[in-house]
Design a protein around this motif. Structure first.
Motif, short mmCIF file in Angstrom:
data_model
loop_
_atom_site.label_atom_id
_atom_site.label_comp_id
_atom_site.label_asym_id
_atom_site.label_seq_id
_atom_site.Cartn_x
_atom_site.Cartn_y
_atom_site.Cartn_z
N SER A 1 45.60 49.51 49.62
CA SER A 1 46.62 48.50 50.05
C SER A 1 47.50 47.85 48.79
CB SER A 1 46.02 47.28 50.76
OG SER A 1 45.25 46.41 50.00
N GLY A 2 48.61 47.02 49.13
CA GLY A 2 49.17 46.34 48.20
C GLY A 2 48.27 45.35 47.54
N LYS A 3 48.90 44.61 46.72
CA LYS A 3 47.87 43.59 46.22
C LYS A 3 47.72 42.51 47.08
CE LYS A 3 48.94 42.64 41.86
NZ LYS A 3 49.65 42.11 40.60
N VAL A 4 46.51 41.98 47.26
CA VAL A 4 46.23 40.74 48.13
C VAL A 4 45.77 39.66 47.27
CG1 VAL A 4 44.94 39.80 50.13
CG2 VAL A 4 45.67 42.44 50.00
N LYS A 5 46.36 38.45 47.46
CA LYS A 5 46.15 37.35 46.51
C LYS A 5 44.66 36.63 47.45
CE LYS A 5 47.18 34.77 43.05
NZ LYS A 5 47.17 35.25 41.74
N TYR A 6 43.84 36.38 46.67
CA TYR A 6 42.81 35.69 47.08
C TYR A 6 42.56 34.45 46.47
CZ TYR A 6 41.24 40.15 49.14
OH TYR A 6 41.37 41.58 49.62
N GLY B 1 41.96 32.33 51.18
CA GLY B 1 40.69 32.98 51.73
C GLY B 1 40.27 33.99 50.71
N PHE B 2 39.16 34.44 51.06
CA PHE B 2 38.71 35.60 50.13
C PHE B 2 38.00 36.77 51.05
CE2 PHE B 2 37.85 31.68 47.88
CZ PHE B 2 38.34 31.92 46.72
N TYR B 3 38.30 37.98 50.54
CA TYR B 3 37.87 39.13 51.39
C TYR B 3 36.50 39.07 51.97
CZ TYR B 3 36.60 44.03 52.36
OH TYR B 3 36.05 45.07 52.94
N ASN B 4 36.21 39.29 53.12
CA ASN B 4 34.71 39.44 53.70
C ASN B 4 34.50 40.78 54.05
OD1 ASN B 4 32.46 38.23 54.50
ND2 ASN B 4 33.01 37.88 56.59
N ARG B 5 35.17 41.33 55.02
CA ARG B 5 34.47 42.84 55.66
C ARG B 5 36.00 43.46 56.26
NH1 ARG B 5 32.80 42.77 61.11
NH2 ARG B 5 33.26 40.70 62.00
N GLU C 1 38.89 40.90 57.44
CA GLU C 1 38.59 39.76 57.68
C GLU C 1 38.52 38.90 56.50
OE1 GLU C 1 35.19 37.50 60.56
OE2 GLU C 1 34.26 38.07 58.54
N LEU C 2 39.36 37.69 56.09
CA LEU C 2 39.26 36.91 54.97
C LEU C 2 38.82 35.52 55.52
CD1 LEU C 2 41.44 39.09 54.51
CD2 LEU C 2 42.58 37.42 52.90
N ASN C 3 37.83 34.96 54.74
CA ASN C 3 37.48 33.45 54.92
C ASN C 3 37.29 32.57 53.61
OD1 ASN C 3 34.92 34.49 54.19
ND2 ASN C 3 34.45 34.86 56.27
N ARG C 4 37.03 31.44 53.97
CA ARG C 4 36.66 30.48 52.70
C ARG C 4 35.78 29.45 53.45
NH1 ARG C 4 39.52 25.34 50.41
NH2 ARG C 4 37.84 24.96 48.91
N TYR C 5 34.66 29.48 52.87
CA TYR C 5 33.58 28.27 53.43
C TYR C 5 33.73 27.19 52.31
CZ TYR C 5 31.78 31.16 56.91
OH TYR C 5 31.71 32.13 57.82
#
Length: 593
Positions: free
Chosen positions: A30-35, A40-44, A56-60
């Motif tokens: 993919s293109g660059k994804v900013k986390y 959020g951050f890549y999960n799965r 799915e991206l999330n942040r706890y």
């Protein structure tokens, strides 16, 4: 002139090395994804349909990362991995998500072209499940809706309620929402299920009594008493591991061979009609482990390691593979076979890896030695199984050892603080091919080793292409290393920017072991991609990955440091990920042939 020639030769050598490490895979990124803390951050990878891939991206938030702060779904076009859209499912700071207050995120699933998002809430003595559904472009079909609730089980000795959801690819967007409600001690567990339409209306519902009795302490929150698989043939399979009650165990105490009373009970349910059939994998003097379910339209194949309890009453050694072939709907036995390993088979299998031929124990009885001569090491698990069109089965197994290490750090001039940290060692990739009648066609083994922080790290992933089996796995040692020694370990850069894999021939089990370099040598840091065995997912017989390397944002890191010194309430800004960020890429790794 000489400098120019040297530069030219160097460039050619680099090109040759690069080409030699990238022979078997095309990587689509993919293109660059900013986390970061806002995005959020890549999960799965949740799943895919005919046109899109859902990520799915999330942040706890919180010191133990227990509170969901942000939940997003990114949709990528399947063939090119170009981003299609991003949908914010939940953002704590946005008032329009107020209806999510008091809920905790459960999981998101893909069924056909529909994405379902599930949430849980515990209230008034019941555990309630909520859902929302979206189409393939993340447009809402049905907004957040309560589906139903089950009793939580606050009474002394009662079990704890648990939800789970199962989906398959051929259900036209329908999905099964299931629950194990709380039951009293010495009562049978129950399964409640509801077949749900994309608009969250109920197609059908039913309650099934499971053949497992609650002992009052045998079930924790989030731990189902059975394994559930909703397969593409439209049947829900339930695998219960039947064990002895306390009274039964007392009667059998001193007779370890009664492990045969620990067995698998398989149930097959047609969700729409509610019909249920069962099969008991209970055998005399046989203890079966790592049982894998492989259904087709007409049959169900069960295969797992077994221990001959006459040879090893404790049930540790793997003496062979047991194979059951059952009718897919009725579970009536068609055939079954015990494939015992022979010493000559195992010597040949481990010819290049003699140190893994037996368990590592200094003192063994004669009976134990005889048992090990005819068995594989006790810490083997079956990690994946692939069913071919003609009914043949290919199993991929590996060794897993979980343990703790003591890590000490200095806390002053003369003192130190020590703690126990979990570790998981993974070694070997061992493959077996079985015919539809249960006969072993071939056995093959390659040596590797990798140690992870944590327990139960699964890092072996396999797919099939044109009767070849591509396996990606974790390894800390050079591909051509004959001994697992320190000087044969990969460098840090090599581990980060390449991954190890093997290609098994489906006809004879012969394999080729290699490394794939991910980034060209001139790739800047901000554009580098990463792949590891533990981070790869298999989705619909495709390899997907989305790993990234976190770094500290200079400005936010300084703020976090100052906050932790001068303002105690902001001490946990480090734990919240406020100062971390990364560039990431979602990728698909496709075999070239």
């Amino acid at each position: 002139m000489k400098a120019g020639i040297k530069q030219c030769v160097l460039s050619i050598l680099i090109l040759l090395v690069h080409n030699s490490t990238g022979q078997n895979f095309n990587a689509i990124w993919s293109g660059k994804v900013k986390y970061n803390y806002k995005e959020g951050f890549y999960n799965r990878v949740i799943g895919e349909n005919n046109s899109n891939v859902f990520v799915e991206l999330n942040r706890y938030k919180g010191f133990f990362r227990r509170k969901l702060f942000l939940q997003k779904i990114k949709v990528f076009e399947k063939s090119t991995l170009k981003e299609v859209t991003t949908k914010t499912i939940y953002y704590k700071k946005d008032s329009k998500f107020e209806k999510y207050k008091g809920l905790r995120h459960f999981k998101s699933y893909i069924s056909g072209d529909i994405l379902y998002d599930f949430w849980l809430k515990e209230e008034d003595g019941s555990l309630q499940i909520f859902a929302a559904s979206y189409d393939s472009k993340m447009k809402p079909i049905k907004k957040l809706t309560k589906l139903y609730g089950v009793k939580t089980g606050n009474e002394r000795g009662s079990s704890v309620a648990d939800y789970f959801v199962v989906a398959n690819n051929n259900s036209n967007g329908k999905i099964l929402v299931c629950a194990e409600p709380s039951v009293a001690k010495q009562s049978n567990f129950k399964l409640e299920y509801k077949l749900i339409n994309p608009d969250l209306t109920i197609v059908t519902s039913n309650t099934i009594t499971l053949p497992v009795v609650s002992t009052g302490n045998s079930k924790r929150n989030g731990a189902s008493v059975a394994d559930y698989e909703y397969k593409d043939n439209g049947i829900l399979y339930i695998k219960n591991n039947i064990s002895l009650t306390r009274d039964e165990y007392k009667e059998l105490k001193g007779n370890d061979s009664k492990l045969e009373n620990y067995y698998c009970l398989l149930s097959a349910i047609d969700p729409e009609s509610g019909t249920i059939n069962t099969f008991s994998a209970k055998l005399k003097d046989i203890y079966i482990q790592s049982l894998y379910i492989l259904p087709t339209d007409k049959t169900v194949e069960l295969v797992g390691y077994f221990t001959d309890l006459k040879k090893d009453p404790r049930g540790n050694d793997k003496h062979g593979l047991y194979f059951f072939n059952l009718n897919a709907e009725t579970l009536e036995p068609i055939s079954q076979k015990a494939n015992y390993f022979t010493p000559s088979q195992l010597d040949l299998l481990f010819a290049k890896d003699k140190e893994d031929r037996h368990d590592s124990k200094l003192f063994k009885t004669k009976k134990k030695k005889d048992s090990e001569e005819n068995s594989m090491p006790s810490d083997y698990i079956i990690e994946q199984a692939i069913n071919s069109n003609n009914g043949d089965v290919v199993l991929f197994a590996s060794r897993m050892v979980n343990y703790y290490v003591t890590v000490c750090t200095s806390n002053g001039r003369y003192g130190q603080t020590c703690r126990q940290e979990p570790r998981c060692n993974r070694s070997n990739v061992t493959a077996f091919k079985l015919k539809a009648n249960g006969d072993i066609v071939w056995m093959s083994n390659l040596d590797r080793s990798m140690t992870y922080a944590g327990h139960f790290i699964y890092d072996l992933k396999a797919i099939e292409r044109n009767n070849k089996y591509y396996v990606i796995y974790g390894s800390a040692f050079q591909v051509n290393a004959t001994k697992k020694r320190y000087r044969t370990m990969k460098s840090g850069k090599q581990s980060r920017e390449s991954f190890e894999y093997a290609v098994f021939d489906g006809n004879d089990g012969q394999y080729k072991k290699a490394e794939e370099r991910i980034n060209p040598y001139s790739t800047p840091k901000s554009e580098r991609k990463y792949v590891s065995g533990a981070g790869v997912q298999v989705v619909n017989n495709q390899f997907y990955t989305g790993e990234y390397r976190l770094r500290m944002h200079p400005g936010r890191t300084i703020i976090s440091c100052l906050s932790s010194v001068f303002c105690i309430p902001y001490y946990f800004t480090f734990a919240n990920g406020y100062h971390l960020e990364s560039n990431g890429f979602v990728g698909r790794l496709e075999p070239k042939n």
